[in-house]
Design a protein around this motif. Structure first.
Motif, PDB file in Angstrom:
ATOM      1  N   VAL A 154      50.675   3.673  -1.207  1.00  0.00           N
ATOM      2  CA  VAL A 154      49.295   3.923  -0.807  1.00  0.00           C
ATOM      3  C   VAL A 154      48.342   2.925  -1.467  1.00  0.00           C
ATOM      4  N   GLY A 155      48.523   2.699  -2.760  1.00  0.00           N
ATOM      5  CA  GLY A 155      47.638   1.783  -3.484  1.00  0.00           C
ATOM      6  C   GLY A 155      47.701   0.368  -2.943  1.00  0.00           C
ATOM      7  N   MET A 156      48.902  -0.117  -2.691  1.00  0.00           N
ATOM      8  CA  MET A 156      49.038  -1.468  -2.149  1.00  0.00           C
ATOM      9  C   MET A 156      48.540  -1.525  -0.708  1.00  0.00           C
ATOM     10  N   SER A 157      48.698  -0.453   0.038  1.00  0.00           N
ATOM     11  CA  SER A 157      48.154  -0.421   1.399  1.00  0.00           C
ATOM     12  C   SER A 157      46.632  -0.550   1.361  1.00  0.00           C
ATOM     13  N   ALA A 158      45.993   0.149   0.429  1.00  0.00           N
ATOM     14  CA  ALA A 158      44.541   0.051   0.298  1.00  0.00           C
ATOM     15  C   ALA A 158      44.129  -1.361  -0.119  1.00  0.00           C
ATOM     16  N   PHE A 159      44.903  -1.971  -1.016  1.00  0.00           N
ATOM     17  CA  PHE A 159      44.622  -3.341  -1.452  1.00  0.00           C
ATOM     18  C   PHE A 159      44.699  -4.304  -0.268  1.00  0.00           C
ATOM     19  N   TYR A 160      45.771  -4.200   0.521  1.00  0.00           N
ATOM     20  CA  TYR A 160      45.916  -5.089   1.678  1.00  0.00           C
ATOM     21  C   TYR A 160      44.870  -4.798   2.755  1.00  0.00           C
ATOM     22  N   ALA A 161      44.460  -3.552   2.877  1.00  0.00           N
ATOM     23  CA  ALA A 161      43.390  -3.213   3.817  1.00  0.00           C
ATOM     24  C   ALA A 161      42.081  -3.866   3.371  1.00  0.00           C
ATOM     25  N   ALA A 162      41.833  -3.872   2.048  1.00  0.00           N
ATOM     26  CA  ALA A 162      40.636  -4.519   1.527  1.00  0.00           C
ATOM     27  C   ALA A 162      40.674  -6.019   1.807  1.00  0.00           C
ATOM     28  N   LEU A 163      41.853  -6.613   1.635  1.00  0.00           N
ATOM     29  CA  LEU A 163      41.986  -8.038   1.954  1.00  0.00           C
ATOM     30  C   LEU A 163      41.719  -8.285   3.431  1.00  0.00           C
ATOM     31  N   ALA A 164      42.280  -7.446   4.280  1.00  0.00           N
ATOM     32  CA  ALA A 164      42.099  -7.611   5.726  1.00  0.00           C
ATOM     33  C   ALA A 164      40.647  -7.387   6.137  1.00  0.00           C
ATOM     34  N   ALA A 165      39.939  -6.540   5.395  1.00  0.00           N
ATOM     35  CA  ALA A 165      38.541  -6.262   5.725  1.00  0.00           C
ATOM     36  C   ALA A 165      37.606  -7.375   5.262  1.00  0.00           C
ATOM     37  N   GLY A 166      38.151  -8.365   4.599  1.00  0.00           N
ATOM     38  CA  GLY A 166      37.336  -9.487   4.182  1.00  0.00           C
ATOM     39  C   GLY A 166      36.664  -9.308   2.838  1.00  0.00           C
ATOM     40  N   LEU A 167      37.177  -8.405   2.021  1.00  0.00           N
ATOM     41  CA  LEU A 167      36.550  -8.163   0.726  1.00  0.00           C
ATOM     42  C   LEU A 167      36.819  -9.268  -0.280  1.00  0.00           C
ATOM     43  N   THR A 168      37.523 -10.327   0.147  1.00  0.00           N
ATOM     44  CA  THR A 168      37.741 -11.463  -0.753  1.00  0.00           C
ATOM     45  C   THR A 168      36.797 -12.616  -0.443  1.00  0.00           C
ATOM     46  N   THR A 169      35.916 -12.424   0.522  1.00  0.00           N
ATOM     47  CA  THR A 169      34.902 -13.437   0.798  1.00  0.00           C
ATOM     48  C   THR A 169      33.763 -13.270  -0.206  1.00  0.00           C
ATOM     49  N   GLY A 170      32.825 -14.184  -0.206  1.00  0.00           N
ATOM     50  CA  GLY A 170      31.677 -14.097  -1.120  1.00  0.00           C
ATOM     51  C   GLY A 170      30.909 -12.793  -0.963  1.00  0.00           C
ATOM     52  N   TRP A 171      30.614 -12.427   0.302  1.00  0.00           N
ATOM     53  CA  TRP A 171      29.888 -11.184   0.555  1.00  0.00           C
ATOM     54  C   TRP A 171      30.738  -9.968   0.201  1.00  0.00           C
ATOM     55  N   GLY A 172      32.019 -10.038   0.459  1.00  0.00           N
ATOM     56  CA  GLY A 172      32.903  -8.912   0.133  1.00  0.00           C
ATOM     57  C   GLY A 172      32.975  -8.672  -1.366  1.00  0.00           C
ATOM     58  N   ILE A 173      33.070  -9.765  -2.120  1.00  0.00           N
ATOM     59  CA  ILE A 173      33.106  -9.640  -3.577  1.00  0.00           C
ATOM     60  C   ILE A 173      31.771  -9.079  -4.081  1.00  0.00           C
ATOM     61  N   ALA A 174      30.671  -9.560  -3.524  1.00  0.00           N
ATOM     62  CA  ALA A 174      29.354  -9.060  -3.936  1.00  0.00           C
ATOM     63  C   ALA A 174      29.227  -7.570  -3.647  1.00  0.00           C
ATOM     64  N   LEU A 175      29.679  -7.134  -2.480  1.00  0.00           N
ATOM     65  CA  LEU A 175      29.639  -5.711  -2.148  1.00  0.00           C
ATOM     66  C   LEU A 175      30.553  -4.898  -3.069  1.00  0.00           C
ATOM     67  N   GLY A 176      31.713  -5.446  -3.377  1.00  0.00           N
ATOM     68  CA  GLY A 176      32.631  -4.757  -4.295  1.00  0.00           C
ATOM     69  C   GLY A 176      32.035  -4.602  -5.683  1.00  0.00           C
ATOM     70  N   VAL A 177      31.416  -5.673  -6.188  1.00  0.00           N
ATOM     71  CA  VAL A 177      30.771  -5.618  -7.509  1.00  0.00           C
ATOM     72  C   VAL A 177      29.607  -4.631  -7.480  1.00  0.00           C
ATOM     73  N   LEU A 178      28.828  -4.650  -6.402  1.00  0.00           N
ATOM     74  CA  LEU A 178      27.717  -3.706  -6.270  1.00  0.00           C
ATOM     75  C   LEU A 178      28.225  -2.268  -6.267  1.00  0.00           C
ATOM     76  N   ALA A 179      29.302  -2.007  -5.564  1.00  0.00           N
ATOM     77  CA  ALA A 179      29.876  -0.655  -5.532  1.00  0.00           C
ATOM     78  C   ALA A 179      30.332  -0.219  -6.923  1.00  0.00           C
ATOM     79  N   ILE A 180      30.974  -1.117  -7.646  1.00  0.00           N
ATOM     80  CA  ILE A 180      31.427  -0.800  -9.006  1.00  0.00           C
ATOM     81  C   ILE A 180      30.238  -0.513  -9.915  1.00  0.00           C
ATOM     82  N   VAL A 181      29.187  -1.326  -9.822  1.00  0.00           N
ATOM     83  CA  VAL A 181      27.994  -1.121 -10.649  1.00  0.00           C
ATOM     84  C   VAL A 181      27.343   0.218 -10.313  1.00  0.00           C
ATOM     85  N   LEU A 182      27.244   0.545  -9.025  1.00  0.00           N
ATOM     86  CA  LEU A 182      26.635   1.815  -8.631  1.00  0.00           C
ATOM     87  C   LEU A 182      27.448   3.010  -9.126  1.00  0.00           C
ATOM     88  N   VAL A 183      28.758   2.922  -9.020  1.00  0.00           N
ATOM     89  CA  VAL A 183      29.610   4.012  -9.519  1.00  0.00           C
ATOM     90  C   VAL A 183      29.473   4.141 -11.028  1.00  0.00           C
TER      91      VAL A 183
END
Length: 166
Positions: free
Chosen positions: A120-149
Protein backbone atom coordinates in the motif's frame (compact mmCIF):
# COMPACT_ATOMS: atom_id res chain seq x y z
CA UNK A 1 7.97 -19.56 -12.65
CA UNK A 2 10.27 -16.55 -12.83
CA UNK A 3 11.15 -14.40 -9.89
CA UNK A 4 9.03 -11.22 -9.84
CA UNK A 5 10.86 -8.19 -11.11
CA UNK A 6 11.33 -5.16 -8.95
CA UNK A 7 12.73 -4.37 -5.55
CA UNK A 8 9.80 -5.68 -3.47
CA UNK A 9 11.96 -7.91 -1.26
CA UNK A 10 14.45 -5.13 -0.64
CA UNK A 11 11.69 -2.64 0.13
CA UNK A 12 10.02 -5.12 2.50
CA UNK A 13 13.34 -5.72 4.27
CA UNK A 14 13.91 -1.98 4.60
CA UNK A 15 10.46 -1.45 6.14
CA UNK A 16 10.94 -4.48 8.40
CA UNK A 17 14.23 -3.11 9.74
CA UNK A 18 12.71 0.35 10.25
CA UNK A 19 9.73 -0.93 12.23
CA UNK A 20 11.85 -3.46 14.13
CA UNK A 21 14.24 -0.74 15.30
CA UNK A 22 11.39 1.62 16.13
CA UNK A 23 9.48 -1.00 18.13
CA UNK A 24 12.61 -2.09 19.97
CA UNK A 25 13.52 1.51 20.79
CA UNK A 26 10.00 2.20 22.06
CA UNK A 27 9.99 -0.95 24.22
CA UNK A 28 13.44 -0.36 25.70
CA UNK A 29 13.01 3.37 26.28
CA UNK A 30 9.73 2.70 28.07
CA UNK A 31 11.19 -0.18 30.06
CA UNK A 32 14.31 1.67 31.18
CA UNK A 33 12.52 4.96 31.66
CA UNK A 34 9.86 3.25 33.74
CA UNK A 35 12.49 1.81 36.02
CA UNK A 36 14.36 5.09 36.33
CA UNK A 37 11.78 7.82 35.89
CA UNK A 38 8.53 6.45 37.25
CA UNK A 39 9.93 4.36 40.08
CA UNK A 40 12.66 6.71 41.34
CA UNK A 41 11.80 10.30 40.40
CA UNK A 42 8.97 12.79 40.17
CA UNK A 43 10.25 15.59 37.91
CA UNK A 44 8.15 18.71 37.47
CA UNK A 45 9.87 20.47 34.55
CA UNK A 46 11.80 19.72 31.38
CA UNK A 47 11.94 16.67 29.16
CA UNK A 48 12.06 14.32 32.15
CA UNK A 49 8.69 15.62 33.28
CA UNK A 50 7.29 15.11 29.77
CA UNK A 51 8.59 11.52 29.64
CA UNK A 52 7.24 10.90 33.15
CA UNK A 53 3.89 12.34 32.13
CA UNK A 54 3.73 10.28 28.95
CA UNK A 55 4.66 7.03 30.67
CA UNK A 56 2.15 7.61 33.45
CA UNK A 57 -0.46 9.19 31.16
CA UNK A 58 -3.65 8.06 29.47
CA UNK A 59 -2.19 6.81 26.18
CA UNK A 60 0.30 4.48 27.88
CA UNK A 61 -2.44 3.38 30.27
CA UNK A 62 -4.56 2.42 27.23
CA UNK A 63 -1.65 0.39 25.86
CA UNK A 64 -1.21 -1.35 29.20
CA UNK A 65 -4.94 -2.08 29.39
CA UNK A 66 -4.89 -3.60 25.88
CA UNK A 67 -1.92 -5.76 26.93
CA UNK A 68 -3.67 -6.87 30.12
CA UNK A 69 -6.81 -7.76 28.21
CA UNK A 70 -5.24 -9.47 25.18
CA UNK A 71 -1.80 -10.42 26.46
CA UNK A 72 1.05 -10.89 24.03
CA UNK A 73 -1.45 -11.11 21.14
CA UNK A 74 -1.92 -7.34 21.40
CA UNK A 75 1.64 -6.72 20.23
CA UNK A 76 1.46 -8.17 16.69
CA UNK A 77 -2.08 -6.89 16.12
CA UNK A 78 -1.09 -3.38 17.18
CA UNK A 79 1.10 -3.14 14.08
CA UNK A 80 -2.05 -3.28 11.95
CA UNK A 81 -3.64 -0.28 13.65
CA UNK A 82 -3.10 3.45 13.48
CA UNK A 83 -2.18 5.03 16.78
CA UNK A 84 -2.03 1.91 18.92
CA UNK A 85 1.34 0.50 17.88
CA UNK A 86 3.49 2.91 19.89
CA UNK A 87 1.40 2.76 23.05
CA UNK A 88 1.27 -1.04 23.02
CA UNK A 89 5.04 -1.32 22.51
CA UNK A 90 5.62 1.26 25.24
CA UNK A 91 3.07 -0.49 27.43
CA UNK A 92 4.97 -3.76 27.01
CA UNK A 93 8.07 -1.95 28.25
CA UNK A 94 6.22 -0.27 31.11
CA UNK A 95 4.80 -3.55 32.42
CA UNK A 96 8.20 -5.15 31.79
CA UNK A 97 6.88 -7.90 29.52
CA UNK A 98 9.60 -10.56 29.36
CA UNK A 99 11.86 -9.69 26.43
CA UNK A 100 11.73 -13.06 24.65
CA UNK A 101 7.91 -13.09 24.79
CA UNK A 102 7.82 -9.52 23.50
CA UNK A 103 10.30 -10.28 20.71
CA UNK A 104 8.39 -13.37 19.57
CA UNK A 105 5.14 -11.38 19.55
CA UNK A 106 6.72 -8.37 17.84
CA UNK A 107 8.35 -10.16 14.88
CA UNK A 108 5.10 -11.21 13.10
CA UNK A 109 3.76 -7.68 13.67
CA UNK A 110 6.88 -6.20 12.08
CA UNK A 111 6.53 -8.57 9.12
CA UNK A 112 2.88 -7.61 8.62
CA UNK A 113 3.60 -3.89 8.95
CA UNK A 114 6.42 -4.16 6.40
CA UNK A 115 4.12 -6.02 4.00
CA UNK A 116 1.42 -3.36 4.29
CA UNK A 117 3.90 -0.55 3.68
CA UNK A 118 5.62 -2.45 0.86
CA UNK A 119 2.31 -2.87 -0.96
CA UNK A 120 0.00 0.00 0.00
CA UNK A 121 2.75 2.46 0.94
CA UNK A 122 4.69 1.95 -2.27
CA UNK A 123 1.46 2.14 -4.28
CA UNK A 124 0.77 5.55 -2.72
CA UNK A 125 4.35 6.63 -3.48
CA UNK A 126 4.04 5.61 -7.14
CA UNK A 127 0.62 7.26 -7.35
CA UNK A 128 2.22 10.48 -6.07
CA UNK A 129 4.90 10.18 -8.74
CA UNK A 130 2.27 9.59 -11.42
CA UNK A 131 0.27 12.59 -10.18
CA UNK A 132 3.24 14.82 -10.85
CA UNK A 133 4.20 15.51 -7.25
CA UNK A 134 7.87 15.48 -8.29
CA UNK A 135 7.52 18.61 -10.40
CA UNK A 136 8.28 22.06 -8.95
CA UNK A 137 4.61 22.75 -8.24
CA UNK A 138 4.07 19.26 -6.85
CA UNK A 139 6.98 19.63 -4.44
CA UNK A 140 5.71 23.07 -3.38
CA UNK A 141 2.24 21.65 -2.72
CA UNK A 142 3.73 18.73 -0.80
CA UNK A 143 5.83 21.05 1.37
CA UNK A 144 2.80 23.28 1.94
CA UNK A 145 0.73 20.27 3.01
CA UNK A 146 3.45 19.16 5.45
CA UNK A 147 3.73 22.68 6.91
CA UNK A 148 -0.06 22.93 7.32
CA UNK A 149 -0.25 19.54 9.03
CA UNK A 150 2.67 20.41 11.33
CA UNK A 151 1.07 23.75 12.20
CA UNK A 152 -2.26 22.05 12.89
CA UNK A 153 -0.60 19.51 15.18
CA UNK A 154 1.30 22.29 16.99
CA UNK A 155 -1.90 24.29 17.55
CA UNK A 156 -3.76 21.17 18.71
CA UNK A 157 -0.99 20.26 21.16
CA UNK A 158 -0.78 23.83 22.47
CA UNK A 159 -4.54 23.83 23.11
CA UNK A 160 -4.28 20.50 24.94
CA UNK A 161 -1.51 21.88 27.17
CA UNK A 162 -3.47 25.12 27.77
CA UNK A 163 -6.59 23.09 28.67
CA UNK A 164 -4.64 21.15 31.28
CA UNK A 165 -3.10 24.26 32.86
CA UNK A 166 -5.19 25.50 35.79
Amino acid sequence: MDRPEGPAAEVWLFFFVVVFLRAQATYWIARVATSQVIDHTHPVTGWRARVHGWLSGDSTARGIEVLRRWGAWAVPFSFLTVGLQTVVNAGAGVIRMPYVRYLLAMLPGCAAWALVWTTVGMSAFYAALAAGLTTGWGIALGVLAIVLVAAGVAVWRRRRVDDRTP
